[in-house]
Write an enzyme that holds these catalytic residues in place. Structure first.
Site, PDB file in Angstrom:
ATOM      1  N   GLU A 148      -2.012  -5.407  -3.580  1.00 14.86           N
ATOM      2  CA  GLU A 148      -1.059  -4.645  -2.770  1.00 14.86           C
ATOM      3  C   GLU A 148      -0.018  -5.565  -2.147  1.00 14.86           C
ATOM      4  OE1 GLU A 148      -3.625  -0.756  -1.374  1.00 14.86           O
ATOM      5  OE2 GLU A 148      -3.709  -2.558  -0.121  1.00 14.86           O
ATOM      6  N   ASP A 200       0.832  -1.195   0.000  1.00 18.69           N
ATOM      7  CA  ASP A 200       0.000   0.000   0.000  1.00 18.69           C
ATOM      8  C   ASP A 200       0.874   1.257   0.000  1.00 18.69           C
ATOM      9  OD1 ASP A 200      -2.642   1.443   0.520  1.00 18.69           O
ATOM     10  OD2 ASP A 200      -1.507   2.020   2.289  1.00 18.69           O
TER      11      ASP A 200
END
Length: 239
Positions: A125, A53
């Site tokens: 992610e 992320d």
């Protein structure tokens, strides 16, 4: 459970070959799988997801800074939030076929976990975090932009990615000095396959927009979209 040929097939799809397939394996383990399998009790992709992320945020922010020189900080922030949103990342995972390789609990499997946006978005992610650790930032950037660059350049053409809730809230605060209120009108279907109908109000008892979705978040977005259209909110000015 893992067969090398499966991981090799995934690497072929990705166009990236890991020095350490252990990182790739970890990126594919959903928390629910560890809850059912003692050998994986403390192993899942959540730490990699957190790292990915952060890496993704930097990749996209850097790209926007370098390529959208006429946009101010607020405009870049809105664009970034759209680009790194769950629907975009889930769409990329579906394009790759990442869901086919995830390790999920039987419950997640039975309730459509391999196609669930939240799981697919998190998995992308985690995968990006794994690539970053396996190589370097530039390799992670090259991989991410392979899927993101076209979407970034055409982001405003994808109406599904427009954050109508934020647009409606900013409009309501500016014009009416209040924030919209969302209420569940009804829930449809069994617990494992429920959908929602949600209405939104602004300083009135009647709903100015109603939306449906497989979850409350989606239904609220659809309600906000319908409210914006009904009230004549200029979407282009908000982007």
């Amino acid at each position: 459970m893992y067969e090398n040929k499966n991981l090799n097939e995934l690497e072929k799809r990705l166009g990236y070959y890991f020095k350490s397939q252990t990182l790739l394996k970890k990126a594919l383990i959903h928390r629910s799988y560890g809850n059912e399998n003692w050998d994986y009790k403390n192993t899942n992709n959540e730490r990699l997801e957190l790292l990915g992320d952060a890496v993704l945020d930097l990749i996209v922010t850097e790209y926007l800074y370098l390529n959208f020189s006429d946009s101010n900080e607020g405009e870049l922030a809105k664009l970034k939030s759209m680009i790194v949103s769950e629907p975009v990342l889930a769409e990329i995972s579906l394009e790759i076929g990442l869901g086919d390789f995830l390790l999920l609990s039987k419950g997640e499997e039975l309730t459509g976990g391999r196609e669930r946006e939240s799981i697919l978005g998190d998995a992308f992610e985690a995968l990006l975090g794994a690539i970053y650790l396996d190589s370097d930032f530039n390799s992670a950037k090259e991989f991410a932009l392979k899927y993101l660059e076209y979407r970034i350049l055409h982001i405003n053409e994808n109406e599904e990615l427009i954050d109508y809730k934020t647009i409606l809230q900013e409009y309501a605060q500016r014009v009416y000095k209040v924030i919209p209120i969302y209420e569940v009108i009804k829930e449809i279907g069994p617990d494992h396959k429920k959908s929602f109908e949600i209405g939104v109000k602004i300083s009135e008892e009647i709903f100015i927009g109603v939306g449906k979705g497989k979850n409350k978040k989606t239904a609220e977005q659809h309600a906000a979209k319908n409210a914006c259209k009904k009230m004549g909110v200029n979407i282009n000015e908000a982007l």
